[in-house]
Design a protein around this motif. Structure first.
Motif, PDB file in Angstrom:
ATOM      1  N   ILE A 171      -4.421  51.880  70.906  1.00 44.00           N
ATOM      2  CA  ILE A 171      -3.807  53.045  70.267  1.00 44.00           C
ATOM      3  C   ILE A 171      -3.807  54.238  71.219  1.00 44.00           C
ATOM      4  O   ILE A 171      -2.836  54.986  71.296  1.00 44.00           O
ATOM      5  CB  ILE A 171      -4.517  53.372  68.936  1.00 44.00           C
ATOM      6  N   ASN A 172      -4.897  54.398  71.986  1.00 48.39           N
ATOM      7  CA  ASN A 172      -4.951  55.529  72.917  1.00 48.39           C
ATOM      8  C   ASN A 172      -3.836  55.464  73.952  1.00 48.39           C
ATOM      9  O   ASN A 172      -3.181  56.471  74.232  1.00 48.39           O
ATOM     10  CB  ASN A 172      -6.301  55.562  73.638  1.00 48.39           C
ATOM     11  N   VAL A 173      -3.641  54.288  74.526  1.00 44.99           N
ATOM     12  CA  VAL A 173      -2.587  54.165  75.538  1.00 44.99           C
ATOM     13  C   VAL A 173      -1.217  54.348  74.886  1.00 44.99           C
ATOM     14  O   VAL A 173      -0.354  55.064  75.405  1.00 44.99           O
ATOM     15  CB  VAL A 173      -2.691  52.813  76.278  1.00 44.99           C
ATOM     16  N   SER A 174      -1.022  53.744  73.698  1.00 50.06           N
ATOM     17  CA  SER A 174       0.265  53.917  73.015  1.00 50.06           C
ATOM     18  C   SER A 174       0.517  55.391  72.727  1.00 50.06           C
ATOM     19  O   SER A 174       1.650  55.862  72.843  1.00 50.06           O
ATOM     20  CB  SER A 174       0.291  53.160  71.685  1.00 50.06           C
ATOM     21  N   ASN A 175      -0.534  56.102  72.343  1.00 45.43           N
ATOM     22  CA  ASN A 175      -0.392  57.535  72.085  1.00 45.43           C
ATOM     23  C   ASN A 175       0.195  58.252  73.287  1.00 45.43           C
ATOM     24  O   ASN A 175       1.127  59.041  73.163  1.00 45.43           O
ATOM     25  CB  ASN A 175      -1.762  58.148  71.795  1.00 45.43           C
ATOM     26  N   GLN A 176      -0.385  57.961  74.466  1.00 49.38           N
ATOM     27  CA  GLN A 176       0.086  58.633  75.679  1.00 49.38           C
ATOM     28  C   GLN A 176       1.558  58.322  75.914  1.00 49.38           C
ATOM     29  O   GLN A 176       2.336  59.191  76.283  1.00 49.38           O
ATOM     30  CB  GLN A 176      -0.725  58.148  76.891  1.00 49.38           C
ATOM     31  N   ILE A 177       1.919  57.044  75.689  1.00 50.17           N
ATOM     32  CA  ILE A 177       3.306  56.664  75.945  1.00 50.17           C
ATOM     33  C   ILE A 177       4.236  57.342  74.945  1.00 50.17           C
ATOM     34  O   ILE A 177       5.250  57.932  75.311  1.00 50.17           O
ATOM     35  CB  ILE A 177       3.454  55.126  75.907  1.00 50.17           C
ATOM     36  N   VAL A 178       3.863  57.284  73.661  1.00 55.77           N
ATOM     37  CA  VAL A 178       4.727  57.871  72.633  1.00 55.77           C
ATOM     38  C   VAL A 178       4.910  59.370  72.867  1.00 55.77           C
ATOM     39  O   VAL A 178       5.999  59.905  72.708  1.00 55.77           O
ATOM     40  CB  VAL A 178       4.156  57.586  71.229  1.00 55.77           C
ATOM     41  N   MET A 179       3.829  60.032  73.290  1.00 61.46           N
ATOM     42  CA  MET A 179       3.929  61.470  73.533  1.00 61.46           C
ATOM     43  C   MET A 179       4.875  61.784  74.689  1.00 61.46           C
ATOM     44  O   MET A 179       5.369  62.898  74.814  1.00 61.46           O
ATOM     45  CB  MET A 179       2.550  62.050  73.828  1.00 61.46           C
ATOM     46  N   ALA A 180       5.082  60.796  75.571  1.00 57.34           N
ATOM     47  CA  ALA A 180       5.941  61.027  76.733  1.00 57.34           C
ATOM     48  C   ALA A 180       7.411  60.774  76.422  1.00 57.34           C
ATOM     49  O   ALA A 180       8.273  61.050  77.254  1.00 57.34           O
ATOM     50  CB  ALA A 180       5.492  60.140  77.892  1.00 57.34           C
ATOM     51  N   ILE A 181       7.714  60.251  75.243  1.00 61.15           N
ATOM     52  CA  ILE A 181       9.111  59.949  74.918  1.00 61.15           C
ATOM     53  C   ILE A 181       9.723  61.137  74.188  1.00 61.15           C
ATOM     54  O   ILE A 181       9.234  61.539  73.136  1.00 61.15           O
ATOM     55  CB  ILE A 181       9.206  58.702  74.018  1.00 61.15           C
ATOM     56  N   PRO A 182      10.788  61.716  74.742  1.00 62.29           N
ATOM     57  CA  PRO A 182      11.430  62.816  74.022  1.00 62.29           C
ATOM     58  C   PRO A 182      11.951  62.290  72.675  1.00 62.29           C
ATOM     59  O   PRO A 182      12.496  61.190  72.635  1.00 62.29           O
ATOM     60  CB  PRO A 182      12.600  63.214  74.923  1.00 62.29           C
ATOM     61  N   PRO A 183      11.770  63.054  71.589  1.00 65.21           N
ATOM     62  CA  PRO A 183      12.168  62.561  70.269  1.00 65.21           C
ATOM     63  C   PRO A 183      13.616  62.076  70.220  1.00 65.21           C
ATOM     64  O   PRO A 183      13.914  61.087  69.554  1.00 65.21           O
ATOM     65  CB  PRO A 183      11.977  63.761  69.365  1.00 65.21           C
ATOM     66  N   PHE A 184      14.525  62.748  70.948  1.00 62.65           N
ATOM     67  CA  PHE A 184      15.925  62.308  70.844  1.00 62.65           C
ATOM     68  C   PHE A 184      16.120  60.950  71.514  1.00 62.65           C
ATOM     69  O   PHE A 184      16.950  60.165  71.087  1.00 62.65           O
ATOM     70  CB  PHE A 184      16.880  63.356  71.428  1.00 62.65           C
ATOM     71  N   PHE A 185      15.282  60.660  72.529  1.00 62.57           N
ATOM     72  CA  PHE A 185      15.373  59.350  73.165  1.00 62.57           C
ATOM     73  C   PHE A 185      14.831  58.268  72.228  1.00 62.57           C
ATOM     74  O   PHE A 185      15.435  57.201  72.082  1.00 62.57           O
ATOM     75  CB  PHE A 185      14.621  59.345  74.500  1.00 62.57           C
ATOM     76  N   SER A 186      13.700  58.558  71.543  1.00 59.19           N
ATOM     77  CA  SER A 186      13.231  57.564  70.574  1.00 59.19           C
ATOM     78  C   SER A 186      14.257  57.434  69.454  1.00 59.19           C
ATOM     79  O   SER A 186      14.446  56.351  68.896  1.00 59.19           O
ATOM     80  CB  SER A 186      11.839  57.888  70.039  1.00 59.19           C
ATOM     81  N   GLY A 187      14.944  58.548  69.133  1.00 59.84           N
ATOM     82  CA  GLY A 187      16.016  58.474  68.143  1.00 59.84           C
ATOM     83  C   GLY A 187      17.114  57.515  68.583  1.00 59.84           C
ATOM     84  O   GLY A 187      17.581  56.684  67.803  1.00 59.84           O
ATOM     85  N   ILE A 188      17.492  57.632  69.861  1.00 60.55           N
ATOM     86  CA  ILE A 188      18.535  56.744  70.389  1.00 60.55           C
ATOM     87  C   ILE A 188      18.049  55.295  70.340  1.00 60.55           C
ATOM     88  O   ILE A 188      18.776  54.385  69.917  1.00 60.55           O
ATOM     89  CB  ILE A 188      18.902  57.146  71.845  1.00 60.55           C
ATOM     90  N   LEU A 189      16.790  55.081  70.753  1.00 59.83           N
ATOM     91  CA  LEU A 189      16.242  53.716  70.746  1.00 59.83           C
ATOM     92  C   LEU A 189      16.184  53.159  69.328  1.00 59.83           C
ATOM     93  O   LEU A 189      16.513  51.995  69.086  1.00 59.83           O
ATOM     94  CB  LEU A 189      14.843  53.699  71.371  1.00 59.83           C
ATOM     95  N   ILE A 190      15.764  54.035  68.373  1.00 61.02           N
ATOM     96  CA  ILE A 190      15.684  53.586  66.976  1.00 61.02           C
ATOM     97  C   ILE A 190      17.075  53.223  66.460  1.00 61.02           C
ATOM     98  O   ILE A 190      17.261  52.192  65.814  1.00 61.02           O
ATOM     99  CB  ILE A 190      15.034  54.681  66.100  1.00 61.02           C
ATOM    100  N   THR A 191      18.078  54.056  66.794  1.00 64.34           N
ATOM    101  CA  THR A 191      19.446  53.741  66.390  1.00 64.34           C
ATOM    102  C   THR A 191      19.850  52.381  66.917  1.00 64.34           C
ATOM    103  O   THR A 191      20.424  51.551  66.213  1.00 64.34           O
ATOM    104  CB  THR A 191      20.427  54.781  66.971  1.00 64.34           C
ATOM    105  N   PHE A 192      19.516  52.141  68.195  1.00 71.76           N
ATOM    106  CA  PHE A 192      19.905  50.891  68.831  1.00 71.76           C
ATOM    107  C   PHE A 192      19.212  49.697  68.173  1.00 71.76           C
ATOM    108  O   PHE A 192      19.865  48.741  67.746  1.00 71.76           O
ATOM    109  CB  PHE A 192      19.550  50.961  70.322  1.00 71.76           C
ATOM    110  N   VAL A 193      17.883  49.799  68.046  1.00 71.57           N
ATOM    111  CA  VAL A 193      17.116  48.651  67.539  1.00 71.57           C
ATOM    112  C   VAL A 193      17.327  48.441  66.038  1.00 71.57           C
ATOM    113  O   VAL A 193      17.726  47.357  65.595  1.00 71.57           O
ATOM    114  CB  VAL A 193      15.614  48.825  67.859  1.00 71.57           C
ATOM    115  N   PHE A 194      17.091  49.487  65.247  1.00 68.61           N
ATOM    116  CA  PHE A 194      17.141  49.311  63.795  1.00 68.61           C
ATOM    117  C   PHE A 194      18.551  49.415  63.234  1.00 68.61           C
ATOM    118  O   PHE A 194      18.851  48.845  62.196  1.00 68.61           O
ATOM    119  CB  PHE A 194      16.229  50.328  63.105  1.00 68.61           C
ATOM    120  N   GLY A 195      19.397  50.189  63.944  1.00 70.13           N
ATOM    121  CA  GLY A 195      20.749  50.364  63.437  1.00 70.13           C
ATOM    122  C   GLY A 195      21.710  49.311  63.931  1.00 70.13           C
ATOM    123  O   GLY A 195      22.389  48.658  63.143  1.00 70.13           O
ATOM    124  N   LEU A 196      21.749  49.114  65.261  1.00 77.78           N
ATOM    125  CA  LEU A 196      22.781  48.233  65.821  1.00 77.78           C
ATOM    126  C   LEU A 196      22.330  46.778  65.895  1.00 77.78           C
ATOM    127  O   LEU A 196      23.120  45.870  65.645  1.00 77.78           O
ATOM    128  CB  LEU A 196      23.186  48.725  67.216  1.00 77.78           C
TER     129      LEU A 196
END
Lengths: 271, 272, 313
Positions: free
Chosen positions: C131-156
């Motif tokens: 969880i600690n390492v994932s935290n660091q990674i998640v904090m490094a992802i700009p929200p709009f980029f995770s938004g794009i990834l979420i659109t791609f994975v869950f939407g498309l």
């Protein structure tokens, strides 16, 4: 005298560093019913470690314990956690050096005093529990007990907090009360009051007390027997009057010599 | 002795190692990009539109047939420069404001800190948007806006530290020796808070990269034909399905940039 | 009570300071609003006449108070570009952005508190490390980029939601909330990581304090100590953080709305910024400022309930 606690060959070792560090070596203690035993020594002598071990509060992974702590036909060192917990706060209670930090800052006094009852006797009615807590607070000398019940720790003085700690420790009417330097952080006048309170508890409820202190004059006032510790070892033990009037070990002699005599020149420098 | 300590610590400190490696890679990519890129970042090629990853285009091409790797190398430079500028403006102005208000106290401190507190509670991306809307869009405006938006956090940190140091013995000593106020602040107090400042700058840098990316994504930052990483992502989003590498590559570079620095920060904090 | 009153007064003061800043930023700094409204080609007479009509010749404080009182009454002025009242332009968009911010907040609280507890409870265990390492990674992802990834994975790819298939709350509340879930998650992700990290640190700090030893001495088991004693203490700094995070997430929603084509205040805010349509920008910024300041006030009030030491010097 009925023996209620029998500690033999208690050995505590730390493994924080590369070479293990012996904190307590071959500690023995027999505690009789209604007896007050003092443990004295400088800081680092292992007296608090022994006390914490008896209270079942030494559970760090970097530490090993051996020997036996027999209480109520169980060895507290080897019995399962559940059995140990069933004694903690109900049969064996402990109060600490720092009344300022030993109470939970965000919980009301009453809630903390009642906690042992709530854990060990959940069947007791809420109202009765509250009555008991308020009576207990009165017994330890808090006049406005009903008000104190609803207060938070930061609203009380150090001496009052230590009284609260004693009330919380005594509410389950334990057989043993361990007092780990209970007066060290307090003013001199308050120290005497706390010692009197412990005496009163011992007299009225017959609670056995293990009193840990580096203050020999307090031990002299309170304890029937005394154990002197140095660097993890017991160097001397016996009746308080004997040990203090005829000390055999040089360390005990040094400790006694170090008791501050009343200074009539009165520099006023207490530090 | 010192060498031995460092050797041992680096081995026990995977965060520091990871941070150094990742940051090193990103910086390498950026610095090489200053001197050489595989293609001209703005060179379009109609026959090479939206190609996936290949040997000739390691990160594929965009909708105008431009090489994504070359654009990423250029874009990371813009992103880094804006982030550095932002932190520079924020840290410098914040330090001066924080040090002066904290040191002198009084009415001015009350008023300035009231404003700083209000601004601090305000999301920095929104603060930057306000300033951009007054000054207009463009990368200079973006840089200044972000810089101003970052002042409050630095001012608060420095003020807190100055208040703490102000009451220390060595400051009282220096005062007895008749050291002037300015000298006291800049020579005696500020050098003592460099540890706190270092971590604030690292965190600020990361926040700046993220904020720049967000604002560029909204279209208020760098203008075409050169684009920062955030702007690239904004342009790339609609091609997510046709050419995922066009979106993923700039995004991953942003993530690595921030991750590298936050690993470094974490590693440094675990140094002891 | 005295404490709450003090915080209330402080909230009002902050509101005045912020509104003064906003007024300065949009009504004084950018130059003459009359010129802006009429264009540079307008005759000096017309400009003078308009200035008089708009009350621009009055002293600064008079203008500020007139603006402030109008604002409190819900009159945010008239949009330059659309020539309609701003209130009507933004009224049906604010609930969308606000819902997203609030949903992100709820998601953050629901996920981060259990995770924070687990990481602290099993400190340095495998789960904690992951969880600690994932935290660091998640904090490094700009929200709009995770938004794009979420659109791609869950939407498309997974087709759990339809990108661009936004349904307004006026049509179907259920589908509105369902569509906002993934955008809210994108907004929440970095805050979840920060909260977990913070709660973990706070729990570990508190667990080392003397009162936990007291709690054990009364026969509490680990869970008893954790939930009855440590957690409430450890939540104190986290509450402050969550208060600020809520404000951040409302602002962060603006970026994410663009990713998921949600017709919240984002689009009108950005258009108004590029058109320099100040009354609209001003109204939106003030609106968010009011939310931020009121949330901060509420955090202070909750703080007082959790930490009885607050308010007594």
């Amino acid at each position: 005298m009925e023996i209620i606690l029998d500690v033999t060959d208690l050995h505590i070792e730390f493994h924080d560093h590369e070479t293990p560090e012996v904190a307590v070596h071959d500690f023995d203690l027999m505690l009789g019913k209604g007896e007050i035993v003092g443990i004295v020594g400088e800081s680092g002598s292992g007296k608090s470690m022994s006390a914490l071990a008896i209270a079942g509060l030494l559970n760090r992974k970097t530490l090993t314990k051996s020997g036996r702590i027999m209480f109520d036909k169980h060895d507290l060192l080897t019995c399962d956690r559940k059995t140990l917990r069933s004694y903690q706060g109900d049969e064996i209670s402990i109060i600490f050096q720092e009344p300022m930090t030993s109470l939970n800052p965000v919980k009301r006094i009453g809630w903390q005093v009642e906690e042992s009852l709530r854990i060990h006797h959940p069947d007791i009615d809420k109202k009765i529990r509250k009555m008991k807590a308020i009576k207990m607070l009165k017994d330890v000398g808090l006049e406005n007990a009903a008000d104190v019940y609803n207060m938070y720790p930061h609203e009380l003085s150090g001496g009052m907090r230590q009284r609260v700690m004693i009330a919380a420790a005594m509410i389950g009417e334990p057989k043993i009360l361990i007092a780990d330097e209970p007066t060290t952080a307090l003013d001199v006048t308050v120290q005497a009051q706390i010692v009197d309170l412990l005496k009163k508890i011992n007299r009225e409820k017959g609670t056995s007390i293990i009193f840990i202190s580096h203050d020999l004059s307090l031990v002299n006032q309170l304890c029937q027997r005394v154990i002197v510790m140095q660097k993890g070892n017991i160097v001397e033990s016996g009746k308080t009057t004997d040990v203090f009037t005829r000390p055999r070990h040089t360390y005990t002699k040094k400790l006694i010599a170090a008791i501050p005599k009343i200074d009539l020149n009165g520099d006023g420098d207490m530090a | 002795m010192a060498k031995y300590v460092i050797k041992r610590n680096i081995k026990d400190n995977p965060y520091l190692v990871a941070g150094l490696v990742i940051t090193g890679l990103v910086l390498l990519l950026t610095i090489v990009g200053v001197f050489w890129t595989p293609y001209e970042p703005t060179a379009m090629n109609a026959s090479q539109k939206l190609k996936g990853i290949s040997l000739s285009h390691p990160m594929g091409t965009d909708n105008m047939g431009r090489d994504v790797l070359s654009r990423v190398m250029y874009g990371s430079r813009i992103t880094l420069l804006i982030a550095m500028g932002t932190v520079f403006i924020g840290a410098t102005a914040g330090t001066v404001i924080g040090a002066v208000t904290g040191y002198f106290g009084g009415m001015m401190d009350e008023v300035v800190m009231r404003i700083i507190d209000a601004l601090f509670a305000f999301p920095s991306i929104l603060l930057a948007l306000v300033i951009v809307s007054v000054f207009g869009t463009g990368w200079v405006q973006l840089l200044v806006s972000l810089g101003i938006a970052f002042v409050p956090s630095f001012a608060r940190i420095v003020r807190g530290e100055v208040l703490r140091c102000k009451n220390m013995d060595y400051v009282a000593n220096a005062r007895l020796q008749g050291v002037s106020d300015l000298r006291m602040i800049f020579v005696h107090i500020l050098p003592n808070i460099k540890g706190v400042m270092a971590s604030a700058i690292l965190i600020g840098f990361n926040n700046a990269v993220l904020a720049e990316a967000g604002l560029s994504y909204l279209g208020v930052g760098s203008q075409p034909p050169y684009a920062s990483l955030g702007k690239m992502l904004s342009d790339a989003q609609q091609y997510m399905f046709t050419n995922p590498s066009y979106v993923l590559c700039p995004g991953i570079v942003i993530v690595l940039m921030v991750l590298g620095f936050s690993f470094l920060g974490e590693g440094i904090s675990r140094w002891k | 009570m005295k404490y709450t009153l003090k915080k209330f007064v402080s909230m009002i003061v902050t509101l005045v300071v912020v509104s003064l800043c906003v007024f300065l930023a949009f009504n004084v700094l950018p130059g003459d609003p009359a010129v802006r409204m009429l264009g540079l080609e307008a005759s000096p007479e017309l400009i003078a006449q308009t200035r008089e009509q708009m009350g621009l010749n009055d002293p600064f404080l008079v203008r500020y108070f007139r603006w402030f009182i109008a604002f409190v009454q819900g009159d945010f002025g008239t949009s330059y570009s659309y020539s309609v009242p701003v209130a009507g332009l933004v009224a049906n968009k604010i609930p969308i952005t606000l819902t997203m911010g609030l949903m992100a907040f709820v998601i953050t609280v629901l996920i981060s508190i259990p995770l924070g507890i687990v990481t602290a409870k099993y400190e340095n265990g495998i789960l904690d490390r992951i969880i600690n390492v994932s935290n660091q990674i998640v904090m490094a992802i700009p929200p709009f980029f995770s938004g794009i990834l979420i659109t791609f994975v869950f939407g498309l790819i997974l087709r759990i939601f339809t990108p661009g298939g936004f349904v307004s709350y006026t049509e179907d509340m259920g589908r509105f909330v369902r569509y906002l879930f993934f955008p809210s998650l994108a907004v929440a992700l970095p805050k979840i990581s920060m909260t977990v990290k913070m709660l973990r640190g706070s729990l570990i700090d508190e667990a080392a304090k003397d009162y936990t030893r007291t709690a054990y001495s009364r026969g509490n088991n680990t869970n008893g100590v954790l939930y009855r004693h440590v957690l409430k203490n450890a939540m104190i700094p986290v509450i402050t953080f969550l208060g600020m995070a809520l404000a951040d997430m409302v602002a962060g929603s603006i970026v994410i709305e663009q990713v998921f084509s949600i017709p919240g205040i984002s689009r009108i805010l950005l258009t108004s910024i590029s058109n320099r349509d100040y009354p609209v920008v001003e109204a939106i910024i003030m609106g968010i400022a009011v939310i931020v300041i009121v949330v901060n006030f509420l955090v202070d009030v909750i703080y007082r309930i959790v930490d009885p030491r607050i308010g007594i010097e």
